[in-house]
Structures are given as structure tokens and as C-alpha cells.
Scaffold this motif. Sequence first.
Motif, mmCIF file in Angstrom:
data_model
loop_
_atom_site.group_PDB
_atom_site.id
_atom_site.type_symbol
_atom_site.label_atom_id
_atom_site.label_comp_id
_atom_site.label_asym_id
_atom_site.label_seq_id
_atom_site.Cartn_x
_atom_site.Cartn_y
_atom_site.Cartn_z
ATOM 1 N N UNK A 186 -2.932 17.329 1.157
ATOM 2 C CA UNK A 186 -2.087 16.159 1.437
ATOM 3 C C UNK A 186 -0.764 16.534 2.095
ATOM 4 N N UNK A 187 -0.197 17.667 1.703
ATOM 5 C CA UNK A 187 1.084 18.083 2.296
ATOM 6 C C UNK A 187 0.954 18.218 3.815
ATOM 7 N N UNK A 188 -0.126 18.868 4.263
ATOM 8 C CA UNK A 188 -0.333 19.065 5.699
ATOM 9 C C UNK A 188 -0.611 17.736 6.397
ATOM 10 N N UNK A 189 -1.381 16.859 5.757
ATOM 11 C CA UNK A 189 -1.706 15.578 6.361
ATOM 12 C C UNK A 189 -0.464 14.733 6.597
ATOM 13 N N UNK A 190 0.478 14.821 5.689
ATOM 14 C CA UNK A 190 1.649 13.938 5.753
ATOM 15 C C UNK A 190 2.660 14.338 6.816
ATOM 16 N N UNK A 191 2.552 15.539 7.347
ATOM 17 C CA UNK A 191 3.492 15.961 8.388
ATOM 18 C C UNK A 191 3.343 15.072 9.611
ATOM 19 N N UNK A 192 4.412 14.458 10.020
ATOM 20 C CA UNK A 192 4.394 13.579 11.172
ATOM 21 C C UNK A 192 4.034 12.147 10.852
ATOM 22 N N UNK A 193 3.693 11.870 9.597
ATOM 23 C CA UNK A 193 3.378 10.507 9.179
ATOM 24 C C UNK A 193 4.435 10.036 8.182
ATOM 25 N N UNK A 194 4.628 8.752 8.116
ATOM 26 C CA UNK A 194 5.631 8.186 7.223
ATOM 27 C C UNK A 194 5.038 7.882 5.854
ATOM 28 N N UNK A 198 -14.141 12.799 -5.370
ATOM 29 C CA UNK A 198 -13.321 12.262 -4.284
ATOM 30 C C UNK A 198 -11.920 12.865 -4.301
ATOM 31 N N UNK A 199 -11.417 13.229 -5.488
ATOM 32 C CA UNK A 199 -10.093 13.823 -5.576
ATOM 33 C C UNK A 199 -10.022 15.128 -4.791
ATOM 34 N N UNK A 200 -11.115 15.883 -4.795
ATOM 35 C CA UNK A 200 -11.114 17.221 -4.204
ATOM 36 C C UNK A 200 -11.653 17.260 -2.782
ATOM 37 N N UNK A 201 -12.486 16.292 -2.381
ATOM 38 C CA UNK A 201 -13.090 16.388 -1.044
ATOM 39 C C UNK A 201 -12.935 15.120 -0.211
ATOM 40 N N UNK A 202 -12.423 14.036 -0.766
ATOM 41 C CA UNK A 202 -12.264 12.817 0.012
ATOM 42 C C UNK A 202 -13.563 12.037 0.131
ATOM 43 N N UNK A 203 -13.563 11.079 1.051
ATOM 44 C CA UNK A 203 -14.692 10.170 1.257
ATOM 45 C C UNK A 203 -15.558 10.699 2.395
ATOM 46 N N UNK A 243 -6.861 11.047 -4.029
ATOM 47 C CA UNK A 243 -7.346 12.151 -3.191
ATOM 48 C C UNK A 243 -6.253 13.203 -2.998
ATOM 49 N N UNK A 244 -6.614 14.477 -3.225
ATOM 50 C CA UNK A 244 -5.685 15.584 -3.059
ATOM 51 C C UNK A 244 -5.894 16.321 -1.733
ATOM 52 N N UNK A 245 -7.163 16.360 -1.291
ATOM 53 C CA UNK A 245 -7.496 17.125 -0.081
ATOM 54 C C UNK A 245 -8.787 16.586 0.505
ATOM 55 N N UNK A 246 -9.065 17.002 1.729
ATOM 56 C CA UNK A 246 -10.296 16.587 2.405
ATOM 57 C C UNK A 246 -10.786 17.749 3.272
ATOM 58 N N UNK A 247 -12.024 17.689 3.690
ATOM 59 C CA UNK A 247 -12.651 18.749 4.479
ATOM 60 C C UNK A 247 -12.911 18.231 5.888
ATOM 61 N N UNK A 248 -12.457 18.988 6.884
ATOM 62 C CA UNK A 248 -12.494 18.547 8.270
ATOM 63 C C UNK A 248 -13.355 19.494 9.100
ATOM 64 N N UNK A 249 -14.278 18.925 9.867
ATOM 65 C CA UNK A 249 -15.153 19.728 10.710
ATOM 66 C C UNK A 249 -14.376 20.403 11.826
#
Length: 341
Positions: free
Chosen positions: A25-33, A284-289, A45-51
Motif C-alpha cells: 500500500x505504501x508504494x501504491x499511494x505514492x502520487x495518489x491522494x 484478500x488482505x494479502x493478495x487483493x482481488x 487490503x495490504x498488498x496486491x500482486x501485479x503481472x
Amino acid sequence: MSLGPGSGVCITGVGHHLAGVVEENDALCRGLDITPEWILEKTGIKRRYIAAPEDSASDFAVSAARRAMEGAGVTAEDIDLIVAATFSGDYTFPPLSAKIHKELGVKGGQIFDLQANCAGFVSALTAASDRMAADPSVRNALVIGVELNSRYIDRTNADSVIYHSDGAGAAVLSRGAPGAGIVASAFHTDSSNYEAVRVRGGGSSFPAMGRGGPAASDAMELNGLATWKQAITHLPATVKAACRKADVELADVDFFVFHQANWNLIDYIVRKMGADLSRTYTNVQEIGNTGAASVAIALSEAVDRDLIKPGSTVVLAAVGAGFNFGASVWRWAPVNAGRGA
């Protein structure tokens, strides 16, 4: 409690695959309000996995499928049906299931893709088990839920980017003892909020050709409030309908596996049905939707953790865009879990 004779079509192996890039989440929030705390409060959700750019839906699907087949003790020669639940296949067509068939080395049989969005895996399990019940020549079926949601997300849109993740989950269906396996399914559709969750780009009303590049319609659009209202209204009712068909009381269900959209939503629905979180598993907390993959991945992880015992009454349930709802009741047979990654 009696579940009746049942079909003898059982889940005999499961497996899953997650994308290799973990986004906290810390990385996701950079540049977002927005803040990590806000994401946690809203979704859990704490984190997600990105291809990665070189990843494909077929890569993920084949990886999960191989793990499920290994767990079930079957080879490509034993598979007579492949059903892929996805909206994010490699191409518009041919179907993703054909690519999976090719990569696994399966010969002959039947393939098709099923698009019910996040309810896809639950719907596909029922479709495949119905085919097996109707046709004794179908020995084993491979059912896969897979999504590369990140390919359809506007990274500046906080309403959608906080949820979505990439992955695949798979299950092998095989013939078992009478009374084991799938017992009943129920489905419901409320299309009154058809436009609430959508990706328009690439459809015949918004074709890729002739538009001169990416358009706003290429990104996922999400009305979170409409989704919440639909889910809390219809998902418990669909679960209850499946249980009635199976002659099972909700109190006698040993374990639930829900679509992993939002931890708060799962908590609300479980409690609305008079249960508690000890009778389900959430990731969902660990990997998102992960969309159509979410029930498949959660099921695979639950089996890996030995949370579902042979003979247990298990309910799988999900809600997908449109909105469509699916639930199925299973008398659980012994399952050899495939490795997840």
C-alpha cells in the motif's frame, strides 16, 4: 444431516499462481491522494500482486493447472474438458482455453471460455460438473480462473487501483464415490446495475480498431457502492438457495469460500448469514482481488493449509459484474493440493 446421493463429481486437485511483483500500500499511494490507512479501512487490503509486462494470462493459467493436475495425479492424456473463466485472456479470440490446451499438450476433448466476471470460477465448476454428469466419456475436467486485472486499471484512479491483483487458480474435477463432490448449485442475476462495473474497450460497441489509441473506455470503471449493495442483497440469498437445493441448513455448512473482493464485505456477509470468520478463509488482505481467480486461489490456499476436511460440507460463492451471483454446495472428498506460487 443428509446431502442426498450427489453426483460423484469431485474436486481432486487444486493449484494456484500469483504474479511476481508485490505492491504494498505504501508504494501504491505514492502520487495518489490516499493513504495506506485509508485503503486498509476501506478494503482490508495490504498488498496486491501485479503481472510483469512479459507475463500472460495463459502463462498463469498453465502454471496453476499443472499444479492442480499434479495434485490430482492426472496427466494431459486424462483431461477431456478445459473451461477457462476469465475476461482477460491473451486475445479476444481464439479462447484462452485453447491456448491452455495447447501448452499442456492435451489431445482432443472440449474447450470453452466462460465469462461471468468474478463469479466465473464458481459458474465454470458447475458447468463442467454438469457436463461430466451428462456425459460419462468426460473422465476429468480442468477448470481455471485467471485474471490480469492490472492490464485494465487506470493507475491514477484510486477507486479501482486499490483493489485489483493478478493471478490464477485451478481445480481438477474427477469422478468419485456417489454422494461425494458437488451436490447443488444456485444462480441469480440482477442486471439493473449492468453498467456499474465494466470495461467497454475492445467490445464491438467500443472496438479497438479505428479509435486512434487508448481511450477512457479501455480502463475498468467501478461503482463501489452499487457493488456493495448488490453483494449484500443477493449473495446471501443465492447461498441460501443452493443450500435449500442440497437440503443443508446454513448452520451445518462447515466451510465457506467467498469471492475475495473486500475483507469488510466478506465479514459483513458472513455475519449476515449467522456464521463467523472461523468458518471461512480470506486472502484478500494479502493478495487483493484477483477477479475470476479469487475463489480458485482462496480454495487452493485453504486446501494447502488443511482447513477443509474430507466429508465437510463446503460452499463456494461469488458475485460478478452484471450483476451475477453463483453458489455451489460440495461434500468434500480427499484432495491432494497442488503447490501454489
